[in-house]
Design a protein around this motif. Structure first.
Motif, short mmCIF file in Angstrom:
data_model
loop_
_atom_site.label_atom_id
_atom_site.label_comp_id
_atom_site.label_asym_id
_atom_site.label_seq_id
_atom_site.Cartn_x
_atom_site.Cartn_y
_atom_site.Cartn_z
N HIS A 129 0.86 -1.17 0.00
CA HIS A 129 0.00 0.00 0.00
C HIS A 129 0.90 1.22 0.00
O HIS A 129 2.03 1.18 0.50
CB HIS A 129 -0.91 0.02 1.23
N SER A 177 1.10 -4.56 2.63
CA SER A 177 -0.33 -4.41 2.94
C SER A 177 -0.66 -4.90 4.35
O SER A 177 -1.50 -4.31 5.02
CB SER A 177 -1.17 -5.18 1.92
N PRO A 220 -3.72 1.14 -2.77
CA PRO A 220 -2.87 0.00 -3.10
C PRO A 220 -2.16 0.19 -4.44
O PRO A 220 -1.35 -0.63 -4.83
CB PRO A 220 -3.86 -1.17 -3.16
#
Length: 125
Positions: free
Chosen positions: A25, A84, A114
């Motif tokens: 991310h 993430s 993302p």
């Protein structure tokens, strides 16, 4: 009802939904300091982010791989990449940080995605 399912299969169209498919991310953050004339280098920012993670999550948090992809010393704005699985840890540790070198500070999370390309432009400008 069965005929509708057969038509969907024969048309060649298949709906695919990917949940959290991205391994990383990206966050666009700004460091707000009480003393606006103070300057923070990219190395100092990276060290500060690691210390934020360490103060909230200990050595496990400090081991989180956070990359500073881009940093502007004039505006104190940075583009960060984090796995993430560590997004919530990074976000919470930055948000809860209140002091930098005994001066009041705050991180403002401007954008999260993302996809890196999503942070290149702002649709609200």
């Amino acid at each position: 009802m069965r005929a509708g399912a057969e038509e969907a299969e024969s048309s060649g169209y298949q709906r695919v939904v990917l949940k959290n498919a991205s391994p990383h991310h990206y966050l666009k953050v700004r460091l707000v300091l009480e003393d606006e004339s103070a300057r923070v280098s990219a190395i100092d920012l990276k060290t500060f982010i690691t210390s934020c993670l360490r103060s909230l999550f200990g050595e496990v948090g400090a081991a989180l791989n956070v990359d500073v992809l881009k940093y502007d010393e004039e505006t104190l704005t940075a583009l960060l990449r984090v796995p993430s699985r560590g997004l919530v840890k990074l976000w919470s540790s930055l948000t809860l940080q209140g002091f930098y070198q005994n001066r009041v500070c705050a991180f403002r999370v401007l954008q999260v995605s993302p996809f890196l390309l999503a942070l290149t432009g702002n649709s609200r400008d």
